[in-house]
Design an enzyme around this catalytic site. Structure first.
Site, mmCIF file in Angstrom:
data_model
loop_
_atom_site.group_PDB
_atom_site.id
_atom_site.type_symbol
_atom_site.label_atom_id
_atom_site.label_comp_id
_atom_site.label_asym_id
_atom_site.label_seq_id
_atom_site.Cartn_x
_atom_site.Cartn_y
_atom_site.Cartn_z
ATOM 1 C CG HIS A 12 -29.224 -6.492 -15.109
ATOM 2 N ND1 HIS A 12 -28.637 -6.909 -16.275
ATOM 3 C CD2 HIS A 12 -30.342 -5.831 -15.493
ATOM 4 C CE1 HIS A 12 -29.351 -6.518 -17.316
ATOM 5 N NE2 HIS A 12 -30.389 -5.851 -16.871
ATOM 6 C CG HIS A 59 -30.623 -0.830 -18.653
ATOM 7 N ND1 HIS A 59 -29.485 -1.418 -18.147
ATOM 8 C CD2 HIS A 59 -31.559 -1.803 -18.664
ATOM 9 C CE1 HIS A 59 -29.733 -2.695 -17.853
ATOM 10 N NE2 HIS A 59 -30.973 -2.956 -18.163
ATOM 11 C CG HIS A 193 -38.177 -8.295 -16.272
ATOM 12 N ND1 HIS A 193 -37.212 -9.108 -16.815
ATOM 13 C CD2 HIS A 193 -37.658 -7.036 -16.312
ATOM 14 C CE1 HIS A 193 -36.153 -8.375 -17.153
ATOM 15 N NE2 HIS A 193 -36.404 -7.118 -16.872
ATOM 16 C CD GLU A 240 -32.704 -7.263 -19.231
ATOM 17 O OE1 GLU A 240 -32.654 -6.033 -19.280
ATOM 18 O OE2 GLU A 240 -32.851 -7.893 -18.165
HETATM 19 FE FE FE2 Z 1 -31.957 -4.837 -17.803
#
Ligand code: FE2
Length: 279
Positions: A12, A59, A193, A240
Site C-alpha cells: 500500500h 498510519h 522496506h 506489515e
Molecule cells: Fe504502511
C-alpha cells in the site's frame, strides 16, 4: 450464504497513490509498475467482488498514540479519505457495508477475537491505495468495503499466527452471513522496506519471493515467522506482512495462485501483489 471468493494481497505504498492522483502513471519512473498492475485490474474487473474486507494499518491518521487498537472493524455506512498532511486523497468516499460488518463484529467477538468497533473513521493510504491499485480512478468505488484495521505501528503488533487465526474467523463470519455477497479479503502492506535508522532503504527481494511461496504452500509455517525475523529480513516496516496472513487465513489450506506481481522498488518499497483462490 455470503462467500469468500479470493484473497488479494498488495503493498500500500503512498507514492503509488500520489502517482495515480497526479496522473503520472505513464512517466518512465512509474510506467513499468503500472503496466504490471494491469493484470490485477483485469482480474478484479472479472471477479467483481461485492465486498472487500481490507486488512490494513492506519498510519497515525485516524489514531495516534492516544489510542492503539490491535484489531478494529469499521461498521459505518461510509468512510472518508483521511487528510494525511496534504489534504485528503482525491478519491471517492469509501462505502461501507454495515449489515455485514456488524454481523462480522458479532461473529468475531463471540469467536473470541476482541475487536474494537469503529462507527466513524477516516481511512488513509493503507486502505485507499490498495483500492486505487485494484480499480484505478472510478467515479465511485465499485465494491463496498469493510475496513479491518491492524496495529503494526506501535510495538507490540499481533503475531502472524494471530492474524492467520483472525482470517479463519473472518471466513467463518462471512460463511454464516445470510446474503449473496461475494467477498474478497484483502491483505495489505509490505513487502520488504525500512523507512528509518541505519538500514533505511533495505529491500530483500529473495525473502519477499520466498515469503510468497511460503504463504501459498505452507501458511501455518509462514505464520510462525517471528517479528524479529520479519524485521531482520524484511525491515522494520516489513512487519506489515502479518496482514497478508489475514487474507490467506480466509481461504482453505490448499489454494491456487492466480496472480503474482513484484516490482522493485516503488518509492523505497519492494512492491508485491499476490492473489489466491480456493482450489
Ligand atoms: Fe504502511
Amino acid at each position: 450464504m455470503a462467500e469468500v471468493v479470493a484473497a488479494i494481497c498488495t503493498s500500500h505504498v503512498p507514492a503509488v497513490g500520489v502517482a495515480i492522483d497526479q496522473g503520472r502513471q505513464a512517466e518512465p519512473k512509474w510506467a513499468p509498475y503500472f503496466e504490471k498492475i494491469e493484470a490485477l485490474r483485469a482480474y478484479v474487473e472479472e471477479l467483481q467482488p461485492d465486498v472487500c474486507v481490507i486488512a490494513y494499518n492506519d498510519h497515525a491518521s485516524a489514531f495516534s498514540l492516544q489510542l492503539i487498537p490491535t484489531f478494529l472493524i469499521g461498521v459505518a455506512a461510509e468512510f472518508p479519505p483521511a487528510d494525511e498532511g496534504w489534504g485528503p486523497r482525491p478519491v471517492p468516499t469509501v462505502p461501507g457495508h454495515p449489515e455485514l460488518a456488524w454481523h462480522m463484529a458479532e461473529s468475531l467477538i463471540l469467536d473470541e477475537f476482541d475487536m474494537t468497533i469503529a462507527n466513524e473513521m477516516p481511512v488513509d493510504h493503507g486502505l485507499t491505495v490498495p483500492l486505487s491499485v485494484m480499480y484505478g480512478q472510478p467515479p465511485a468505488w465499485p465494491c463496498r468495503v469493510i475496513p479491518l484495521c491492524v496495529n503494526v505501528i506501535q510495538y507490540p503488533p499481533p503475531t502472524g499466527h494471530r492474524c492467520m487465526m483472525l482470517g479463519r474467523a473472518i471466513r467463518r463470519a462471512i460463511d454464516s452471513f445470510p446474503g449473496a455477497e461475494r467477498v474478497a479479503v484483502v491483505g495489505t502492506g509490505g513487502m520488504s522496506h525500512q523507512l528509518q535508522g541505519e538500514r533505511a532503504g533495505l529491500i530483500n527481494i529473495e525473502f519477499d519471493l520466498a515469503y510468497m511461496d511460503h504463504l501459498r504452500d505452507d501458511p501455518e509455517a509462514a505464520a510462525k515467522i517471528s517479528h524479529t525475523e520479519l524485521m531482520r529480513e524484511a525491515g522494520s516496516e516489513g512487519i506489515e506482512l502479518v496482514m497478508w496472513q489475514i487474507a490467506r487465513g480466509a481461504l482453505d489450506p490448499a489454494v491456487h495462485e492466480k496472480l503474482r506481481i513484484n516490482h522493485v522498488p516503488t518509492s523505497n518499497t519492494s512492491n508485491g501483489v499476490l492473489v489466491f483462490e480456493n482450489v
